[in-house]
Design a protein around this motif. Structure first.
Motif, PDB file in Angstrom:
ATOM      1  N   GLU A   1       6.098  14.605   5.743  1.00  0.00           N
ATOM      2  CA  GLU A   1       4.714  14.260   6.058  1.00  0.00           C
ATOM      3  C   GLU A   1       4.311  12.956   5.382  1.00  0.00           C
ATOM      4  N   LYS A   2       4.736  12.767   4.136  1.00  0.00           N
ATOM      5  CA  LYS A   2       4.372  11.547   3.422  1.00  0.00           C
ATOM      6  C   LYS A   2       5.203  10.367   3.913  1.00  0.00           C
TER       7      LYS A   2
ATOM      8  N   ASN B   1     -13.515   6.547   5.664  1.00  0.00           N
ATOM      9  CA  ASN B   1     -12.744   6.172   6.858  1.00  0.00           C
ATOM     10  C   ASN B   1     -11.275   5.980   6.479  1.00  0.00           C
ATOM     11  N   PRO B   2     -10.558   7.074   6.154  1.00  0.00           N
ATOM     12  CA  PRO B   2      -9.194   6.923   5.649  1.00  0.00           C
ATOM     13  C   PRO B   2      -8.129   6.642   6.710  1.00  0.00           C
TER      14      PRO B   2
ATOM     15  N   MET C   1      -4.773   6.446   4.759  1.00  0.00           N
ATOM     16  CA  MET C   1      -4.784   6.099   3.350  1.00  0.00           C
ATOM     17  C   MET C   1      -4.521   7.343   2.509  1.00  0.00           C
ATOM     18  N   GLU C   2      -3.758   7.142   1.456  1.00  0.00           N
ATOM     19  CA  GLU C   2      -3.469   8.203   0.494  1.00  0.00           C
ATOM     20  C   GLU C   2      -4.260   7.940  -0.783  1.00  0.00           C
TER      21      GLU C   2
ATOM     22  N   ASP D   1      -2.709   2.998  -0.996  1.00  0.00           N
ATOM     23  CA  ASP D   1      -1.425   3.360  -0.387  1.00  0.00           C
ATOM     24  C   ASP D   1      -1.704   3.875   1.022  1.00  0.00           C
ATOM     25  N   TRP D   2      -0.871   3.447   1.975  1.00  0.00           N
ATOM     26  CA  TRP D   2      -1.062   3.792   3.384  1.00  0.00           C
ATOM     27  C   TRP D   2       0.216   4.381   3.962  1.00  0.00           C
ATOM     28  N   ASN D   3       0.090   5.551   4.619  1.00  0.00           N
ATOM     29  CA  ASN D   3       1.217   6.147   5.328  1.00  0.00           C
ATOM     30  C   ASN D   3       1.503   5.337   6.577  1.00  0.00           C
TER      31      ASN D   3
END
Length: 160
Positions: free
Chosen positions: A75-76, A114-115, A123-124, A147-149
């Protein structure tokens, strides 16, 4: 995928300025790095001026730091670290520092609410706000580290 993330975040910040979520006169958004204003032309005596090129402020830079892949296909998955570098100019140090921190907190609030950007970059947490130790008066800088997935291909199905 990283270029698309940076492009999407740059567009998102430009919308924040257009929609007055971030209200700083003349604030510009740049991907990757901060451009410098051209050095002034030579003086009448033909000598170059003493001043050095200066950063084009006020500005926010969408700066790529690195990527990390902990577990492919999890998932990450793959995560890109992006730092929003905020730069302002002010003759009063207290005002300059407060201005960059205000913008940093507005960015933090915006991305907390707004992730997901461009429907695919999430965004994490945590979000980190940094005030740089050395501030080149009258220019002031802060960073918002995120940090962005990154979307990735699904692991192929093996029926055996």
């Amino acid at each position: 995928m990283i270029r698309e993330l940076i492009s999407s975040l740059t567009a998102e910040l430009e919308l924040c300025i257009t929609d007055n979520i971030i209200e700083i006169d003349g604030l510009k958004v740049y991907p990757y790095r901060l451009p410098f204003k051209k050095q002034p032309p030579k003086q009448a005596n033909g000598l170059a001026p003493d001043s050095q090129p200066v950063p084009d402020l006020p500005a926010t830079v969408v700066q790529f730091d690195d990527t990390n892949t902990d577990e492919p296909f999890s998932e990450k998955g793959k995560v890109a670290r992006i730092t929003f570098v905020i730069g302002m100019r002010n003759d009063n140090p207290a005002v300059g520092i407060n201005n960059v921190l205000d913008v940093a907190e507005k960015l933090e609030d915006y991305f907390t609410k707004n992730p997901v950007v461009a429907g695919k970059f999430r965004m994490e947490y945590p979000i980190k706000i940094r005030l740089f130790n050395d501030q080149p008066h009258p220019q002031y800088f802060a960073g918002v580290e995120t940090d962005w997935n990154l979307p990735q291909a699904v692991e192929p199905y093996d029926p055996s």
